[in-house]
Design an enzyme around this catalytic site. Structure first.
Site, PDB file in Angstrom:
ATOM      1  N   ARG A 147       0.866  -1.185   0.000  1.00  0.00           N
ATOM      2  CA  ARG A 147       0.000   0.000   0.000  1.00  0.00           C
ATOM      3  C   ARG A 147       0.897   1.227   0.000  1.00  0.00           C
ATOM      4  NH1 ARG A 147      -3.776   2.497   4.804  1.00  0.00           N
ATOM      5  NH2 ARG A 147      -1.827   3.564   5.261  1.00  0.00           N
ATOM      6  N   TYR A 159      -2.974  11.584   5.189  1.00  0.00           N
ATOM      7  CA  TYR A 159      -3.268  10.320   5.844  1.00  0.00           C
ATOM      8  C   TYR A 159      -2.215   9.271   5.441  1.00  0.00           C
ATOM      9  CZ  TYR A 159      -4.659   5.691   6.576  1.00  0.00           C
ATOM     10  OH  TYR A 159      -4.588   4.388   6.941  1.00  0.00           O
ATOM     11  N   ASP A 210      -5.033   3.965  -0.168  1.00  0.00           N
ATOM     12  CA  ASP A 210      -6.163   4.279   0.718  1.00  0.00           C
ATOM     13  C   ASP A 210      -6.475   5.773   0.603  1.00  0.00           C
ATOM     14  OD1 ASP A 210      -8.012   4.493   2.734  1.00  0.00           O
ATOM     15  OD2 ASP A 210      -6.785   3.507   4.273  1.00  0.00           O
ATOM     16  N   HIS A 212      -8.891   7.065   2.190  1.00  0.00           N
ATOM     17  CA  HIS A 212      -9.325   7.357   3.560  1.00  0.00           C
ATOM     18  C   HIS A 212     -10.530   8.289   3.618  1.00  0.00           C
ATOM     19  CE1 HIS A 212      -8.460   7.375   7.993  1.00  0.00           C
ATOM     20  NE2 HIS A 212      -8.086   6.149   7.661  1.00  0.00           N
ATOM     21  N   GLU A 236      -8.864   2.053  -1.869  1.00  0.00           N
ATOM     22  CA  GLU A 236      -9.646   1.838  -0.639  1.00  0.00           C
ATOM     23  C   GLU A 236     -10.369   3.111  -0.200  1.00  0.00           C
ATOM     24  OE1 GLU A 236      -7.183   0.512   2.596  1.00  0.00           O
ATOM     25  OE2 GLU A 236      -8.666   1.118   4.065  1.00  0.00           O
ATOM     26  N   GLU A 262     -13.714  -0.644   6.432  1.00  0.00           N
ATOM     27  CA  GLU A 262     -13.033  -0.830   7.719  1.00  0.00           C
ATOM     28  C   GLU A 262     -13.806  -0.167   8.852  1.00  0.00           C
ATOM     29  OE1 GLU A 262      -9.199   0.864   6.799  1.00  0.00           O
ATOM     30  OE2 GLU A 262      -9.671   2.690   7.898  1.00  0.00           O
ATOM     31  N   ARG A 283     -13.697  -4.906   3.602  1.00  0.00           N
ATOM     32  CA  ARG A 283     -12.649  -4.490   4.544  1.00  0.00           C
ATOM     33  C   ARG A 283     -13.023  -4.728   6.013  1.00  0.00           C
ATOM     34  NH1 ARG A 283      -7.879  -3.512   4.585  1.00  0.00           N
ATOM     35  NH2 ARG A 283      -7.787  -1.445   5.514  1.00  0.00           N
ATOM     36  N   GLU A 339      -4.490  -7.146   5.258  1.00  0.00           N
ATOM     37  CA  GLU A 339      -3.581  -6.055   5.620  1.00  0.00           C
ATOM     38  C   GLU A 339      -2.697  -6.505   6.781  1.00  0.00           C
ATOM     39  OE1 GLU A 339      -5.536  -2.537   7.096  1.00  0.00           O
ATOM     40  OE2 GLU A 339      -3.802  -1.270   6.651  1.00  0.00           O
ATOM     41  N   TRP A 402     -11.681  12.695   8.513  1.00  0.00           N
ATOM     42  CA  TRP A 402     -10.276  12.322   8.736  1.00  0.00           C
ATOM     43  C   TRP A 402      -9.955  11.035   8.023  1.00  0.00           C
ATOM     44  CZ3 TRP A 402      -7.889   8.049  11.145  1.00  0.00           C
ATOM     45  CH2 TRP A 402      -6.481   8.107  11.066  1.00  0.00           C
TER      46      TRP A 402
HETATM   47  O1  KDG Z   1      -7.615   3.519  13.743  1.00  0.00           O
HETATM   48  C1  KDG Z   1      -7.739   3.922  12.417  1.00  0.00           C
HETATM   49  C2  KDG Z   1      -6.798   3.132  11.550  1.00  0.00           C
HETATM   50  O2  KDG Z   1      -6.920   1.764  11.786  1.00  0.00           O
HETATM   51  C3  KDG Z   1      -7.032   3.404  10.096  1.00  0.00           C
HETATM   52  O3  KDG Z   1      -6.876   4.756   9.824  1.00  0.00           O
HETATM   53  C4  KDG Z   1      -6.059   2.580   9.261  1.00  0.00           C
HETATM   54  O4  KDG Z   1      -7.200   3.191   7.261  1.00  0.00           O
HETATM   55  C5  KDG Z   1      -6.471   2.428   7.853  1.00  0.00           C
HETATM   56  C6  KDG Z   1      -5.954   1.263   7.129  1.00  0.00           C
HETATM   57  O5  KDG Z   1      -6.386   1.083   5.991  1.00  0.00           O
HETATM   58  O6  KDG Z   1      -5.140   0.542   7.690  1.00  0.00           O
HETATM   59 MG    MG Z   2      -8.031   2.253   5.524  1.00  0.00          MG
END
Ligand code: KDG
Ligand code: MG
Length: 402
Positions: A147, A159, A210, A212, A236, A262, A283, A339, A402
């Site tokens: 990643r 991020y 990601d 995010h 992602e 996630e 995820r 992951e 975030w």
């Molecule tokens: O606690 C938040 C994280 O686990 C997250 O930001 C990590 O996005 C993430 C990832 O894909 O590992």
């Molecule tokens: Mg993530």
């Protein structure tokens, strides 16, 4: 067989972890991960004040009924806090089941569909050249999938980029600190990033990214389209998970595979996305998505639509979750990727693990149940330390994702 007691162990070897330990009248106990980054104590309270009293006296072998008791039986269903508690209970009960039957968890989930599970690691740097170096060093460690996240010119925080070069930990001590963000600069930069990785490292490595949750549907569509020449394994969280219709727009514009969830915690977060084939990877991890009992159903539903698993596995998910995930990934047919962010060394002082990384893959040994144990004496040396995830604002001050 009866549950006689349960307790919650909170410790912080480098970062906070919450672990549920369920005891039985047969002398066997089970462990479940209950860590929810930055909200640990809310889960502790839900477990201690609401769940544990109702667990005592139940037969731990009845994993389905106990799952339904804490999900269907509860009027205020779902949500990250309560589903993390349900997940921990479920994980610990499957651990007990495996130990009672003296067999590793994967045997209870259908046995081995594969000997080892492919993982992806993280490579990130403050700028393009540092990120390229990191990608190279991860490939040298044997990873087949990386990643890639990078600092973006003109944006103060991005991020996925480490403050120190050893590991990425997004939670900061104390109250949330504020980050700042500009999507347009990010969108201009990311295609350049992946062009560079392919130029330097070729086509034989899986690349992931990601976003995010930071793009609108049309921005994410542009990103997914512009990344097509670099053949990502997945993009992602291109949009925030609440806006499921957003995934439809991305699909209409691009063939870049999409992973999401996630932050999801129920099959109902996925039904539209799966049945309309708007995504490619699930995820939602065992620790936040209702444990093994629930993820088996989500994975089965996804398999009908040829959608694979790709569980979240950042360092804020404990070794108990990681081991359970490796069992799960070993067993289900529609495993995609896992992951893997190795925990800091200090975590091994508390958790005794049974998995091994070798040449891009994780394997799990044949210990009964999940196979991870916790050293409670060692855990006492690392008391809870308040830490929170950041909040994010656009550069003009507007509150953002975030
Ligand atoms: O606690 C938040 C994280 O686990 C997250 O930001 C990590 O996005 C993430 C990832 O894909 O590992
Ligand atoms: Mg993530």
């Amino acid at each position: 067989m009866k549950i006689t007691n349960a307790k919650v162990i909170v410790c912080s070897p480098g970062r906070n972890f919450v672990t549920l330990k369920i005891y039985t009248d047969q002398g066997v106990y089970g462990l479940g991960d209950a860590t929810l980054n930055g909200m640990e104590k809310a889960v502790v309270s839900y477990l201690e004040d609401y769940c544990i009293p109702s667990l005592i006296g139940k037969d731990p072998r009845n994993t389905e009924d106990i799952w339904q008791y804490f999900y269907r039986g509860v009027y205020w269903r779902r949500g990250a806090v309560s589903m993390t508690a349900v997940s921990a209970i479920d994980m610990a009960l499957w651990d007990i089941k495996g130990k009672m039957l003296n067999t590793p968890l994967y045997n209870l989930l259908g046995g081995k569909s594969r000997e080892k599970v492919m993982v992806y690691c993280h490579a990130n740097g403050k700028d393009l050249s540092e990120t390229m170096e990191k990608v190279g060093s991860e490939i040298n460690k044997g990873f087949k999938a990386v990643r890639v996240q990078s600092g973006v010119p003109g944006i103060e925080h991005t991020y996925g980029v480490s403050k120190d070069s050893k590991f990425y930990e997004p939670a900061h001590k104390g109250l949330p600190h504020e980050e700042s963000w500009e999507t347009s600069k990010y969108l201009n930069f990311v295609p350049t990033l992946f062009k560079k990785v392919r130029e330097l490292y070729g086509d034989n490595i899986h690349l992931l990214h990601d976003a995010h949750h930071r793009c609108s549907p049309i921005e994410a569509s542009r990103l997914a389209q512009e990344l097509e020449p670099y053949h990502l394994f997945w993009l992602e969280d291109p949009v925030s998970g609440e806006l499921q219709e957003g995934l439809r727009l991305i699909r209409q514009h691009s063939t870049t595979p999409i992973a999401i969830g996630e932050v999801f915690n129920s099959i109902y977060d996925y039904t539209t996305l799966i049945t309309e084939q708007l995504i490619d990877y699930i995820r939602m991890p065992l620790v936040h998505g209702g444990g093994i009992t629930h993820l088996l159903k989500v994975a089965a539903m996804a398999s009908v639509y040829q959608i694979n698993t790709g569980f979240h596995g950042a360092t804020d998910l404990s070794p108990v979750n990681l081991a359970a995930a490796i069992h799960f990934n070993t067993a289900v047919n529609n495993f995609g990727i896992q992951e893997y962010m190795p925990h800091q060394e200090i975590v091994n002082e508390v958790f005794k693990t049974n998995y091994r990384f070798d040449d891009g893959f994780l394997t799990i040994d044949d210990s009964p149940g999940i196979g991870v144990d916790i050293d409670e004496k060692a855990a006492l040396k690392f008391p809870y330390s308040m830490a929170r995830l950041p909040v994010n604002r656009k550069t003009d001050g507007t509150m953002f994702n975030w």
